[in-house]
Design a protein around this motif. Structure first.
Motif, mmCIF file in Angstrom:
data_model
loop_
_atom_site.group_PDB
_atom_site.id
_atom_site.type_symbol
_atom_site.label_atom_id
_atom_site.label_comp_id
_atom_site.label_asym_id
_atom_site.label_seq_id
_atom_site.Cartn_x
_atom_site.Cartn_y
_atom_site.Cartn_z
ATOM 1 N N GLU A 1 1.227 -1.177 0.313
ATOM 2 C CA GLU A 1 0.206 0.218 0.195
ATOM 3 C C GLU A 1 0.706 1.176 0.334
ATOM 4 N N TYR A 2 2.472 1.025 0.709
ATOM 5 C CA TYR A 2 3.064 2.194 0.239
ATOM 6 C C TYR A 2 4.334 2.562 -0.685
ATOM 7 N N GLY A 3 3.610 3.622 -1.315
ATOM 8 C CA GLY A 3 4.693 4.025 -2.829
ATOM 9 C C GLY A 3 4.993 5.729 -2.561
ATOM 10 N N ASN A 4 6.440 5.203 -3.940
ATOM 11 C CA ASN A 4 6.588 6.497 -3.733
ATOM 12 C C ASN A 4 7.747 6.804 -2.429
ATOM 13 N N ALA A 5 8.497 5.727 -2.704
ATOM 14 C CA ALA A 5 8.983 6.081 -1.042
ATOM 15 C C ALA A 5 10.191 5.023 -1.245
ATOM 16 N N THR A 6 11.716 5.423 -1.279
ATOM 17 C CA THR A 6 12.857 4.310 -1.426
ATOM 18 C C THR A 6 13.391 3.876 -0.345
ATOM 19 N N SER A 7 12.949 4.303 1.156
ATOM 20 C CA SER A 7 14.668 4.663 2.525
ATOM 21 C C SER A 7 13.330 3.853 3.600
ATOM 22 N N GLY A 8 11.701 4.281 3.671
ATOM 23 C CA GLY A 8 11.304 4.264 4.634
ATOM 24 C C GLY A 8 9.990 5.087 5.010
ATOM 25 N N VAL A 9 9.118 5.005 5.985
ATOM 26 C CA VAL A 9 7.698 5.095 5.511
ATOM 27 C C VAL A 9 6.994 5.474 6.993
ATOM 28 N N PHE A 10 7.241 6.834 7.319
ATOM 29 C CA PHE A 10 6.285 7.194 8.627
ATOM 30 C C PHE A 10 5.093 7.336 8.540
ATOM 31 N N ASP A 11 4.162 6.340 8.726
ATOM 32 C CA ASP A 11 2.859 6.738 8.583
ATOM 33 C C ASP A 11 2.218 7.165 10.297
ATOM 34 N N ILE A 12 1.894 8.707 9.827
ATOM 35 C CA ILE A 12 1.476 9.299 11.291
ATOM 36 C C ILE A 12 -0.445 9.417 11.259
ATOM 37 N N ASN A 13 -1.422 8.545 12.738
ATOM 38 C CA ASN A 13 -2.200 9.253 13.132
ATOM 39 C C ASN A 13 -2.373 10.080 13.906
ATOM 40 N N LEU A 14 -3.835 10.501 13.641
ATOM 41 C CA LEU A 14 -3.773 11.731 14.593
ATOM 42 C C LEU A 14 -5.104 11.307 15.811
ATOM 43 N N LYS A 15 -4.978 11.867 16.872
ATOM 44 C CA LYS A 15 -5.550 11.504 18.055
ATOM 45 C C LYS A 15 -7.242 11.696 17.376
ATOM 46 N N THR A 16 -8.067 10.945 18.435
ATOM 47 C CA THR A 16 -9.738 11.192 17.897
ATOM 48 C C THR A 16 -10.508 11.889 19.379
ATOM 49 N N GLY A 17 -11.428 13.317 19.573
ATOM 50 C CA GLY A 17 -10.911 13.896 20.009
ATOM 51 C C GLY A 17 -11.798 13.385 21.121
ATOM 52 N N ASN A 18 -12.436 13.549 23.077
ATOM 53 C CA ASN A 18 -13.399 13.092 23.295
ATOM 54 C C ASN A 18 -14.357 13.014 23.023
ATOM 55 N N SER A 19 -16.024 12.336 22.866
ATOM 56 C CA SER A 19 -17.174 12.701 22.756
ATOM 57 C C SER A 19 -17.885 12.810 23.395
ATOM 58 N N GLU A 20 -17.513 13.036 24.929
ATOM 59 C CA GLU A 20 -18.432 13.119 25.934
ATOM 60 C C GLU A 20 -18.044 13.743 26.835
ATOM 61 N N GLN A 21 -16.773 14.467 27.336
ATOM 62 C CA GLN A 21 -16.516 15.917 27.925
ATOM 63 C C GLN A 21 -15.012 16.458 27.129
ATOM 64 N N ARG A 22 -15.373 17.431 27.444
ATOM 65 C CA ARG A 22 -14.471 18.845 26.513
ATOM 66 C C ARG A 22 -13.530 18.910 27.809
ATOM 67 N N GLU A 23 -12.166 18.987 27.247
ATOM 68 C CA GLU A 23 -11.136 18.918 27.692
ATOM 69 C C GLU A 23 -10.346 19.859 26.793
ATOM 70 N N TYR A 24 -9.217 20.673 28.182
ATOM 71 C CA TYR A 24 -7.868 21.576 27.772
ATOM 72 C C TYR A 24 -6.761 21.015 28.109
ATOM 73 N N THR A 25 -6.016 21.277 27.513
ATOM 74 C CA THR A 25 -4.007 21.717 27.689
ATOM 75 C C THR A 25 -3.231 23.146 27.194
ATOM 76 N N LEU A 26 -2.933 23.238 28.290
ATOM 77 C CA LEU A 26 -1.845 24.832 28.279
ATOM 78 C C LEU A 26 -0.614 23.897 28.612
ATOM 79 N N GLN A 27 0.325 24.992 27.540
ATOM 80 C CA GLN A 27 1.862 24.465 27.671
ATOM 81 C C GLN A 27 2.247 25.569 27.285
ATOM 82 N N ALA A 28 3.526 25.645 28.153
ATOM 83 C CA ALA A 28 4.557 26.906 27.824
ATOM 84 C C ALA A 28 5.586 26.443 27.733
ATOM 85 N N GLY A 29 6.815 26.827 27.474
ATOM 86 C CA GLY A 29 8.242 26.191 27.117
ATOM 87 C C GLY A 29 9.149 27.113 26.251
ATOM 88 N N ILE A 30 10.695 27.257 26.273
ATOM 89 C CA ILE A 30 11.178 27.674 25.654
ATOM 90 C C ILE A 30 10.921 27.410 24.427
#
Length: 778
Positions: free
Chosen positions: A228-257
Motif C-alpha cells: 500500500e506504500y508507494g513513492n518511497a525508497t528508504s522508509g515510511v512514517f505513517d502518522i495517525n491523529l487522535k480522535t477527540g473525546n466525545s463525552e466531555q470537553r478537555e483542555y491543555t495549555l503548555q508553555a516552554g522555551i
C-alpha cells in the motif's frame, strides 16, 4: 475565637482529607474488528492485577467504560471469542484528561476459534507488515530523552536510523538520503511536515509541525514495506491523529522555551458522538522577538492541526482533518569589519508554509468487507529573497525563490476477509500535481540572478496496489502484494512486487524474510531545471530500490526482546550528472538545484541492525540499538564512491526510570537518558584552485581525490529528560526539562572561504538544545 476556630478546623480537615486521598480516573474506549472496523459487542476488558478486579464489557456499539482506575500504569486485556486477545502493557493513567483507547481486534486464524494472546508492544498497527517496522506511541515521544516530543527524533533511536546532524531531525534510513522517506498523515502522502523543512537537509527540518497533543499511535518502517506504500525508497512514517473525546470537553495549555501550545477537545454537542480536537502552537522566540536586536535572525514559526469525527448509524464515519505550518526568518548583514564568509554580507527574508487536509470516509459494507475513501489537498511553498552587500556596501540582488507545489488527491481501498486465513486490501490513489517553480541565483559577484528553474502547470501521479495476508496455521504467515505507479509528467512507470514470510518457531523465537521493489519520483523542481529554455531533466526515470531483508526475533523473557535484521538494498536509475560524481542520493539541500541529470546511477546498501529492548516494567526500560552498514553508489563515470550518508555505524542507548511518588502515590517522576554515537559525516572534496580564484567554496574532484572517501570523526551525543507530573482530582500538571546534546559535542557544519584570511576553512558547531516547559491538562 472558638466560634471561628471550629469551622476553620473543620474546613481544613475536609480540605486535607479531600486532597490526601488517592485519585482515580475513568478510562473509555472502543473495540472493533481490525479489517472492517465494525464494533464488537460483548468483548471483555479487564485491568489486570487489580483487587478487586476492575472490568467491563462492550455495548452494542463496541464502547466500554472502566471506572475508578488508580493513577499509574496498568496492563489492560481485551478478549473475545474468535479473536486474538489484545494486551496493552504499562498503560499510563493520569488525571486531568480521560484516556481513550481505540482497540482493533484481529480474527483468530486457528481452528475451533482458539484465541491467541498477542502482547502489543512494538508490533506495527498495520498487520500486512512482515519486518523492519514498529509502532510508536505519543507517550514515548514525550518520555524518551532526545525526542523533544518529535516523532522524527524519536525514530532516530531505532535501529538503522541516523540523523544528518544534531540540528536537523532528518531521518536517514540504512544509509539512504532523508529525501527517500515517505510521510503520511491519516493515510495521505504529505509534504515534509517539519518546520523549516528541507533547508538544512532535503527531507529534514528543525522540529516537527505536529504537536504531541494531536498525535495518536503510529507506524514507522525501515524497509520492505507493504504494497500500500508507494513513492518511497528508504522508509515510511505513517502518522495517525487522535480522535477527540466525545463525552466531555478537555483542555491543555503548555508553555516552554521552544513554543506555546493550546489544545482543546470534546463533543460538538452533549450526548452526541461527534467530536473535535485541535491544537495551535506559536514560537516562544517569536513572542519575544520585539525586544531583541533586529539582526538576531530569530526563527519564527506557528502550526495548527485539527481533527473532527462524525460517526453515523448507517453511513459510516466521516472525518475532516488538517495540519498547517508557517515559518519565517529575517537575516541582516553583519558589520563589514566582521565579514568572514559571503553569508555574512547577506540581507535575506525567508518564509515557508505547508498544509495537508482531507475528508475521510470509513464504511463497513458488510461483516467481511470495508471501504475507506479519502479526498485530500496538500502542498508546500518557499519564498526567499536575498541581497548581498559588495565591498562598497552597495546592495545587489543575489537570489530569488518562489516555489509552490500542491496536489489534490482521491484514494480509496476495499478490505475483504475471504476466510479466517486470508484477507485482502486493494486500492488506488490518483493525485493531480500542481507546481509553480521560479528559482534564480547570481552566478558571480555583482551579476544579476539568472533563472535556474522556471515552470508552472499540472501533471498527475497514479498509484494502484493489492496486498493479501495468508495465515494457513498459527506459525506461518505470508504477505504478498503488488504496487504500481505512473508519473504522467513523463509517462515513467514502475511495477513493484512485494513478498514477506514469517515463521514462528515457538512462543519465543521467530524468523522472517521479505523482498520488495520500491520507487519514487524526484522533487518537482528537479524536473524543471532550465537550460536555454529547455528542461533536460523532465524525462528522468523513477528511482528504484530493491530491498532484501531477513529477521530473527527472540523473547529472552516476556519483557526483553532481541532482534537481528541483516539487509541488502539494490539501487537503480539514480539521477547523476553525465560527468563527475554528483547524484541526488547525496543532496543536502536542493534549494538552488541546477544540475543536468541522467538516470544512469547505481548503488547498494548493505548492513545489519541489532535491537535489544526491555519494555517498561516496574518503572524501568531500556532500548539498545546498533547498526553497521555500508552505502555506495556509482555515477555515470562508473567509479564506486561512498554516499554522503554512509556513516558506517550508529549506536544508541535509551534508558529511563519512573517513580510513583507523593504521600498517596499520586504523582510521577521520570528520569531518562540517551547516548548515541554516530559515524562521522563524509567529506566532500574541494577544488582548491577554483575556490581561491572565485573566492568561494567550489566542490570537485582534483587529481586522485575521490568525493566522500574520507569522513570526519564520530559524534557522541548525550541527551537527557526529566519530568514531574502532579495528579490532582480535576487537573494534571507536568514540569519537564529536555536537553539534546547536553555536552555540547562539536560536529562538522560547513566549509567556507574566509574573506579575512583568504583561506578555505571548516566550520564546526556544537548546539545544545534545551527545552524547559510546563503543561497543565484539565
Amino acid at each position: 475565637m472558638k466560634k471561628l476556630f471550629y469551622p476553620m478546623a473543620l474546613l481544613l480537615f475536609l480540605y486535607n482529607f479531600t486532597f490526601s486521598q488517592p485519585v482515580a480516573q475513568t478510562v473509555r474506549g472502543r473495540v472493533f474488528d481490525q479489517l472492517t472496523e465494525m464494533p464488537l459487542p460483548l468483548a471483555n476488558i479487564i485491568v489486570m492485577n487489580t483487587d478487586p478486579l476492575i472490568g467491563a464489557a462492550t455495548d452494542i456499539e463496541g464502547n466500554f467504560i472502566l471506572q475508578k482506575i488508580p493513577i499509574g500504569r496498568h496492563n489492560i486485556k481485551v478478549s473475545m471469542m474468535g479473536y486474538e486477545s489484545y494486551i496493552i502493557n504499562e498503560f499510563l493513567v493520569t488525571t486531568g484528561q480521560q484516556p481513550i483507547l481505540n482497540i482493533p481486534m484481529q480474527q483468530a486464524s486457528l481452528a475451533m476459534n482458539e484465541i491467541v494472546v498477542r502482547i502489543k508492544k512494538d508490533q506495527p498497527l498495520n498487520t500486512m507488515t512482515t519486518l523492519s517496522s514498529r509502532q510508536f506511541t505519543v507517550e514515548e515521544t514525550q518520555r524518551y530523552a532526545g525526542g523533544l516530543d518529535d516523532p522524527a527524533r524519536l525514530a532516530s533511536s531505532f535501529a538503522g536510523v541516523a540523523t544528518p546532524s544534531v540540528v536537523s531531525n532528518g531521518i536517514s534510513v540504512r544509509g539512504n538520503s532523508p529525501d527517500g522517506l515517505l510521510w503520511k498523515i491519516e493515510g495521505v502522502e504529505t509534504p515534509n511536515p517539519n518546520h523549516f523543512a528541507d533547508l538544512t537537509v532535503a527531507g529534514g527540518g528543525l522540529l516537527t509541525a505536529l504537536s504531541s497533543q494531536m498525535m495518536g499511535n503510529s507506524d514507522f518502517y525501515t524497509g520492505a514495506f507493504p504494497a500500500e506504500y508507494g513513492n518511497a525508497t528508504s522508509g515510511v512514517f505513517d502518522i495517525n491523529l487522535k480522535t477527540g473525546n466525545s463525552e466531555q470537553r478537555e483542555y491543555t495549555l503548555q508553555a516552554g522555551i521552544i513554543g506555546v501550545d493550546f489544545a482543546t477537545q470534546g463533543p460538538f454537542s452533549t450526548g452526541k458522538k461527534a467530536s473535535y480536537i485541535m491544537n495551535y502552537r506559536y514560537s516562544t522566540m517569536a513572542l519575544v522577538a520585539p525586544v531583541l536586536p533586529k539582526d538576531t535572525g530569530i526563527l519564527k514559526y506557528q502550526d495548527y492541526s485539527f481533527k473532527t469525527n462524525f460517526p453515523t448509524k448507517t453511513h459510516g464515519t466521516f472525518s475532516l482533518w488538517g495540519v498547517g505550518a508557517l515559518d519565517g526568518q529575517e537575516m541582516s548583514a553583519l558589520d563589514s569589519a566582521e565579514w568572514e564568509s559571503d553569508s555574512d554580507r547577506d540581507n535575506s527574508q525567508t518564509s515557508l508554509y505547508m498544509f495537508a487536509t482531507g475528508l475521510t470516509h470509513k464504511l463497513a459494507l458488510n461483516s467481511t468487507m470495508f471501504l475507506h475513501t479519502i479526498i485530500s489537498a496538500t502542498g508546500n511553498g518557499l519564498m526567499h529573497q536575498e541581497k548581498r552587500l559588495d565591498y562598497s556596501l552597495l546592495s545587489h540582488p543575489q537570489s530569488h525563490i518562489d516555489n509552490d507545489t500542491w496536489r489534490y488527491s482521491i484514494q480509496t481501498n476495499i478490505g475483504k476477509r475471504f476466510s479466517k486465513s486470508h484477507r485482502n486490501q486493494t486500492g488506488f490513489n490518483y493525485s493531480r500535481l500542481g507546481y509553480d517553480v521560479n528559482i534564480k541565483q547570481s552566478q558571480a559577484e555583482g551579476e544579476a540572478p539568472i533563472t535556474l528553474a522556471r515552470q508552472d502547470g499540472q501533471s498527475g501521479l497514479l498509484q494502484l496496489y493489492t496486498q493479501s495476508k495468508w495465515t494457513p496455521d498459527s506459525r506461518l504467515s505470508m504477505n504478498l502484494g503488488l504496487h504500481s505507479q505512473i508519473l504522467l509528467l513523463n509517462d515513467q512507470y514502475s511495477i513493484e512486487p512485494r513478498v514477506g514470510v514469517k515463521y514462528k518457531i515457538n512462543d519465543r523465537h521467530s524468523l522472517a524474510m521479505a523482498w520488495g521493489m520500491h520507487s519514487r519520483i524526484e522533487r518537482l523542481p528537479v524536473y524543471f531545471v532550465d537550460v536555454n529554455g529547455t528542461n533536460p531533466n523532465k524525462n528522468l526515470k523513477l528511482q528504484k530500490s530493491i530491498h532484501y531483508v531477513m529477521a530473527y526475533h527472540t523473547k529472552i523473557h516476556d519483557n526483553l526482546k532481541l532482534s537481528i535484521e541483516p539487509y541488502y538494498q539494490q539501487l537503480r536509475n539514480i539521477p547523476v550528472t553525465p560527468e563527475g560524481y554528483f547524484s541526488t542520493v547525496n543532496l543536502q539541500s536542493d534549494v538552488f538545484f541546477d544540475k543536468v541529470l541522467v538516470s544512469q546511477g547505481k548503488g547498494r546498501n548493505i548492513g545489519l541492525d541489532l535491537t535489544l529492548e526491555r519494555y517498561l516494567e516496574k518503572g524501568f526500560y531500556y532500548l539498545a540499538t546498533a547498526s553497521i552498514f555500508d552505502s555506495k553508489y556509482r555515477a555515470a563515470d562508473g567509479i564506486e564512491r561512498n554516499t554522503r550518508f554512509n556513516k558506517n555505524f550508529v549506536m544508541n542507548l535509551v534508558t529511563g526510570k519512573e517513580w510513583i511518588v507523593g504521600k498517596n502515590k499520586n504523582n510521577i517522576f521520570n528520569a531518562n537518558l540517551r547516548f548515541n554515537y554516530l559515524g562521522g559525516n563524509r567529506k566532500e572534496t574541494i577544488d582548491g584552485s577554483a575556490s581561491l580564484v572565485s573566492q568561494q567554496v567550489i566542490y570537485g574532484e582534483c587529481g586522485d581525490d575521490v568525493a566522500f572517501a574520507e569522513q570526519y570523526k564520530g559524534t557522541p551525543v548525550f541527551s537527557f529528560a526529566i519530568s514531574y507530573r502532579k495528579n490532582k482530582p480535576n487537573y494534571s500538571s507536568v514540569w519537564s526539562l529536555q536537553v539534546i546534546n547536553a555536552t555540547n559535542a562539536q560536529e562538522f557544519s560547513n566549509d567556507i572561504y574566509n574573506l579575512k584570511t583568504g583561506k578555505i576553512e571548516k566550520k564546526y558547531e556544537g548546539l545544545m538544545v534545551p527545552n524547559l516547559s510546563y503543561k497543565i491538562e484539565f
